[in-house]
Each structure stands twice: as structure tokens, then as C-alpha cells.
Enzyme design. Structure first.
Site, PDB file in Angstrom:
ATOM      1  N   PRO A  12     -25.055  32.280 -58.500  1.00  0.00           N
ATOM      2  CA  PRO A  12     -26.184  33.053 -57.966  1.00  0.00           C
ATOM      3  C   PRO A  12     -25.823  34.528 -57.922  1.00  0.00           C
ATOM      4  O   PRO A  12     -24.765  34.900 -57.404  1.00  0.00           O
ATOM      5  CB  PRO A  12     -26.359  32.482 -56.550  1.00  0.00           C
ATOM      6  CG  PRO A  12     -25.025  31.881 -56.205  1.00  0.00           C
ATOM      7  CD  PRO A  12     -24.411  31.439 -57.483  1.00  0.00           C
ATOM      8  N   MET A  13     -26.705  35.388 -58.476  1.00  0.00           N
ATOM      9  CA  MET A  13     -26.427  36.824 -58.527  1.00  0.00           C
ATOM     10  C   MET A  13     -27.702  37.589 -58.209  1.00  0.00           C
ATOM     11  O   MET A  13     -28.718  37.418 -58.889  1.00  0.00           O
ATOM     12  CB  MET A  13     -25.903  37.217 -59.917  1.00  0.00           C
ATOM     13  CG  MET A  13     -24.530  36.639 -60.229  1.00  0.00           C
ATOM     14  SD  MET A  13     -23.975  36.996 -61.930  1.00  0.00           S
ATOM     15  CE  MET A  13     -24.925  35.772 -62.847  1.00  0.00           C
ATOM     16  N   MET A  14     -27.633  38.410 -57.172  1.00  0.00           N
ATOM     17  CA  MET A  14     -28.799  39.170 -56.736  1.00  0.00           C
ATOM     18  C   MET A  14     -29.314  40.070 -57.861  1.00  0.00           C
ATOM     19  O   MET A  14     -28.532  40.757 -58.523  1.00  0.00           O
ATOM     20  CB  MET A  14     -28.461  40.021 -55.515  1.00  0.00           C
ATOM     21  CG  MET A  14     -28.174  39.205 -54.257  1.00  0.00           C
ATOM     22  SD  MET A  14     -29.572  38.202 -53.729  1.00  0.00           S
ATOM     23  CE  MET A  14     -30.731  39.484 -53.244  1.00  0.00           C
TER      24      MET A  14
ATOM     25  N   CYS B  35     -21.013  36.456 -49.695  1.00  0.00           N
ATOM     26  CA  CYS B  35     -21.497  37.810 -49.965  1.00  0.00           C
ATOM     27  C   CYS B  35     -20.882  38.805 -48.979  1.00  0.00           C
ATOM     28  O   CYS B  35     -20.979  38.612 -47.762  1.00  0.00           O
ATOM     29  CB  CYS B  35     -23.018  37.860 -49.875  1.00  0.00           C
ATOM     30  SG  CYS B  35     -23.700  39.502 -50.182  1.00  0.00           S
TER      31      CYS B  35
ATOM     32  N   HIS C 205     -14.926  31.108 -54.541  1.00  0.00           N
ATOM     33  CA  HIS C 205     -14.589  32.361 -55.225  1.00  0.00           C
ATOM     34  C   HIS C 205     -13.147  32.682 -54.849  1.00  0.00           C
ATOM     35  O   HIS C 205     -12.836  32.888 -53.677  1.00  0.00           O
ATOM     36  CB  HIS C 205     -15.539  33.470 -54.779  1.00  0.00           C
ATOM     37  CG  HIS C 205     -15.372  34.740 -55.538  1.00  0.00           C
ATOM     38  ND1 HIS C 205     -16.422  35.608 -55.766  1.00  0.00           N
ATOM     39  CD2 HIS C 205     -14.295  35.328 -56.128  1.00  0.00           C
ATOM     40  CE1 HIS C 205     -16.001  36.648 -56.459  1.00  0.00           C
ATOM     41  NE2 HIS C 205     -14.708  36.503 -56.679  1.00  0.00           N
TER      42      HIS C 205
ATOM     43  N   ASN D 286     -14.588  29.674 -58.992  1.00  0.00           N
ATOM     44  CA  ASN D 286     -15.412  30.811 -59.381  1.00  0.00           C
ATOM     45  C   ASN D 286     -14.579  32.088 -59.249  1.00  0.00           C
ATOM     46  O   ASN D 286     -13.690  32.176 -58.417  1.00  0.00           O
ATOM     47  CB  ASN D 286     -16.654  30.871 -58.469  1.00  0.00           C
ATOM     48  CG  ASN D 286     -17.452  32.155 -58.611  1.00  0.00           C
ATOM     49  OD1 ASN D 286     -17.659  32.870 -57.640  1.00  0.00           O
ATOM     50  ND2 ASN D 286     -17.898  32.465 -59.811  1.00  0.00           N
TER      51      ASN D 286
ATOM     52  N   GLY E 267     -20.180  33.967 -63.606  1.00  0.00           N
ATOM     53  CA  GLY E 267     -21.192  34.882 -63.127  1.00  0.00           C
ATOM     54  C   GLY E 267     -21.535  35.943 -64.150  1.00  0.00           C
ATOM     55  O   GLY E 267     -22.348  35.743 -65.041  1.00  0.00           O
ATOM     56  N   ARG E 268     -20.868  37.083 -64.051  1.00  0.00           N
ATOM     57  CA  ARG E 268     -21.239  38.241 -64.868  1.00  0.00           C
ATOM     58  C   ARG E 268     -21.160  37.960 -66.368  1.00  0.00           C
ATOM     59  O   ARG E 268     -22.001  38.435 -67.137  1.00  0.00           O
ATOM     60  CB  ARG E 268     -20.356  39.433 -64.500  1.00  0.00           C
ATOM     61  CG  ARG E 268     -20.719  40.058 -63.160  1.00  0.00           C
ATOM     62  CD  ARG E 268     -19.664  41.037 -62.688  1.00  0.00           C
ATOM     63  NE  ARG E 268     -18.479  40.350 -62.205  1.00  0.00           N
ATOM     64  CZ  ARG E 268     -17.361  40.956 -61.839  1.00  0.00           C
ATOM     65  NH1 ARG E 268     -17.274  42.267 -61.933  1.00  0.00           N
ATOM     66  NH2 ARG E 268     -16.329  40.271 -61.395  1.00  0.00           N
TER      67      ARG E 268
END
Length: 344
Positions: free
Chosen positions: A32-34, A115, A186, A226, A248-249
Site C-alpha cells: 500500500p502506497m499513498m 507509517c 518492513h 517488505n 513497493g516502489r
């Protein structure tokens, strides 16, 4: 006051696809990435991989309870399997939102305990909760009681001031005792003062060995790793020690990576043969979103990395960047941009 959501609207939303009801595989996930894992990115991701577990952006309990619930939870059922990530700490509010996740057809509900943003810390959301394992356990227990969906937790290996191996084990044990069996870890601590969210993704050192040790110490738990993972070679190494990987990225900036996931990790045929065919398959969805009033630029920014490293990829990105924001921009912008990339 906690409001109810129209069951008729929910049924209309779920009219084209069904959630299988089976617990999703977490062997390969996109984090999940804002502002990044929006419905428009997720639709493309699903065209590239049928088996990757996708996650929404974090949605706060306050937004769901006091805001436009249906807008925040809107998704295309073609995105399944799809997990909803929640931000919050109040057990009652999280339980209510877990019920909403089930009502709207999600495959999993995930609690954000990772976060590091100052904005969410002030509302007792995200990584700061690692300093309150009893509160997280209370919330998880309430969520599990409220829904049949799997309830998972995504967290760091620690925060400044609570960054020892013993602190991490205490957190995992208390949350597991509340009924959580899946931990997405993470492999960095979060430094809650002095670093920006971006710096917290790079500055604290990665400690993959700690995540491996969690799986060794708690073999009955599902441990997903992660943080900083970029290649399939790295994924396969992590999968020797953990139950799944979350990217993610790299999965966002280079989405074509996902086109190899189904064959590499699930022994399945890739759904997309070429980048061109994948983007063309999005045309009906893009058009329907345009007709719904969504600006092209809000969608197209998520496609910019599709031709990463390919001849014509720079021209593709430039044309979209220069034209998608213009008033009245439509599907033709994507079609012209696509012509700038040789198809072979």
C-alpha cells in the site's frame, strides 16, 4: 456517530465480478502506497498479474466513518484479490471499518502500524503504535470479531526507543495472541522524530535477518517481508526464509515487472503478452472513468513507468505529461503516446 452504507449501492458496485471468498495468497504482494496504489494503478497491475495481492492506499477510520465512505472504498471488482489497509487505533472504529471492508467485497483487511508520518502520529496511527502493542492487540481482536475476512498487520521492526529484538518479539507475541496470524514486516525501524516519511524509507538500515528470525521463532505465523526489494532474484532469496514478499516502489515505477510474477511465483501463464496489449486492454476502463468525470491526468500518471527502459519510453512519458492535464484530454492522448513506442 457511525453511519450505515446503502446495501443497494454496495450491490451495484459489485455487479460485475465476485470475490472468491478464499484467503488470498501473499506469496507476492504490492505494498500500500499513498497517492500511488490508487484504483487506476491497481487496474493496470491486475492486467499484468492475476495472482499478485494488491493493497489499497491507507484509508483512515475517520475518513470512512465521517467522510464519503463509498468514494474511499470504491474499487473495480476486477482488481481482486484486493486488501484494504486501514489507519486507526480505536478498536470500535476499526471493527466498524473491518465490517465495511467485508461489505464492500475486499479480500483482506490490514492495519497500518508502519507509517512514520507526523500527521498520522498525532492521531495515534501508523508506526507510533509499535510503542503500544496492547492497543494494537485490542484493535486486532475487535477487527477479527467483526469480520470473516483475514485481519493482518503491516509494521516495522521497531521504532526509535523501542528497537530491540525483545521489543519486536513482544509486539508480535501480543498481537498474535489477539488472533493475528499474518505479519507483513518492513525490515527497518521507523525514526519518528527528525526524519521525513521518504527518509524513513531509505535511511534506517534494512535488517532482513530479523524478519527471517521472526519466521524461525514463530513458524506457525505467516511472515511477509517488505523493504527495498527490487528483483525476482532477491524475492526468491527471501522466499527461502519467509512466506511471501511485498514490493513497493519498484512495482510502481516499473510496473511491467508484474508481468513476470504469475509464471515466476505461481506457475501460471502471464495474462499480458506485451506492454502495448496491456495498455490497450485498459482503454474501456479509462473511457468509463473519463465519462465518470475523472481527469485523464489523474489516471495516466500511474502508467508512466510502463515502458521503463524501452526505446520510445521517454517520448511516451513526455507526451502524456505534456498533454494529459489539458482541458478535455481524452483517450486519444494515450493512443498517440503509445504510437511513440515501437511495438515488437
Amino acid at each position: 456517530m457511525i453511519k450505515n452504507v446503502s446495501s443497494e449501492n454496495v450491490q451495484n458496485h459489485l455487479s460485475t465480478h465476485e470475490n472468491t471468498g478464499l484467503e488470498p495468497s501473499r506469496r507476492f504482494c504490492v505494498a500500500p502506497m499513498m497517492d500511488w496504489t490508487t484504483p487506476h494503478y491497481r487496474y493496470l497491475a491486475r492486467l499484468l498479474s492475476q495472482h499478485t495481492l494488491l493493497y489499497t492506499e491507507m484509508v483512515t477510520t475517520g475518513a470512512l466513518i465521517h467522510g464519503d465512505t463509498e468514494r474511499f472504498l470504491r474499487h473495480d471488482p476486477a482488481e481482486y484479490p484486493l486488501a484494504l489497509q486501514l489507519g486507526g487505533s480505536d478498536a470500535g472504529e476499526l471493527a466498524h471499518c473491518a465490517r465495511l471492508a467485508e461489505q464492500f467485497g475486499f479480500s483482506e483487511v490490514n492495519l497500518n502500524v508502519g507509517c512514520p508520518s507526523d500527521r498520522v502520529q498525532n492521531n495515534m496511527i501508523g508506526a507510533c503504535l509499535m510503542g503500544h502493542p496492547d492497543k494494537v492487540a485490542e484493535a486486532v481482536r475487535a477487527m477479527i470479531e467483526a469480520t470473516r475476512l483475514p485481519v493482518t498487520v503491516k509494521h516495522r521492526i521497531g521504532i526509535n526507543g523501542r528497537e530491540s529484538w525483545e521489543d519486536l518479539c513482544e509486539f508480535v507475541e501480543k498481537v498474535a495472541a489477539a488472533g493475528c496470524r499474518t505479519f507483513i514486516v518492513h525490515a527497518r525501524i521507523a525514526i519518528l522524530e527528525g526524519l521525513s516519511p521518504k527518509e524513513n524509507r531509505d535511511v534506517p538500515p534494512l535488517k532482513y535477518a530479523w524478519v527471517y528470525r521472526l519466521k524461525q521463532k514463530y513458524p506457525h505465523l505467516e511472515i511477509i517481508i517488505n523493504g527495498g526489494i527490487k528483483t525476482f532474484e532477491e524475492c526468491n532469496e527471501h522466499l527461502k526464509h519467509t512466506d511471501g514478499v511485498m514490493l513497493g516502489r519498484e512495482a510502481y515505477h516499473n510496473p511491467w515487472l508484474l508481468a513476470g510474477v504469475d509464471s515466476e511465483f505461481f506457475g501460471a501463464k502471464p495474462p499480458a503478452k506485451t506492454r502495448h496489449s496491456a495498455l490497450r486492454a485498459m482503454y474501456p476502463f479509462i473511457q468509463s472513468e473519463l465519462e465518470r468525470g475523472v481527469f485523464l491526468g489523474h489516471m495516466s500518471r500511474h502508467f508512466l513507468g510502463l515502458f521503463h527502459g524501452m526505446p520510445g519510453g521517454r517520448q511516451f512519458r513526455r507526451y502524456i505529461s505534456e498533454n494529459a492535464h489539458k482541458p478535455g484530454a481524452g483517450l486519444e492522448v494515450i493512443q498517440v503516446a503509445l504510437e511513440k513506442v515501437p511495438e515488437s
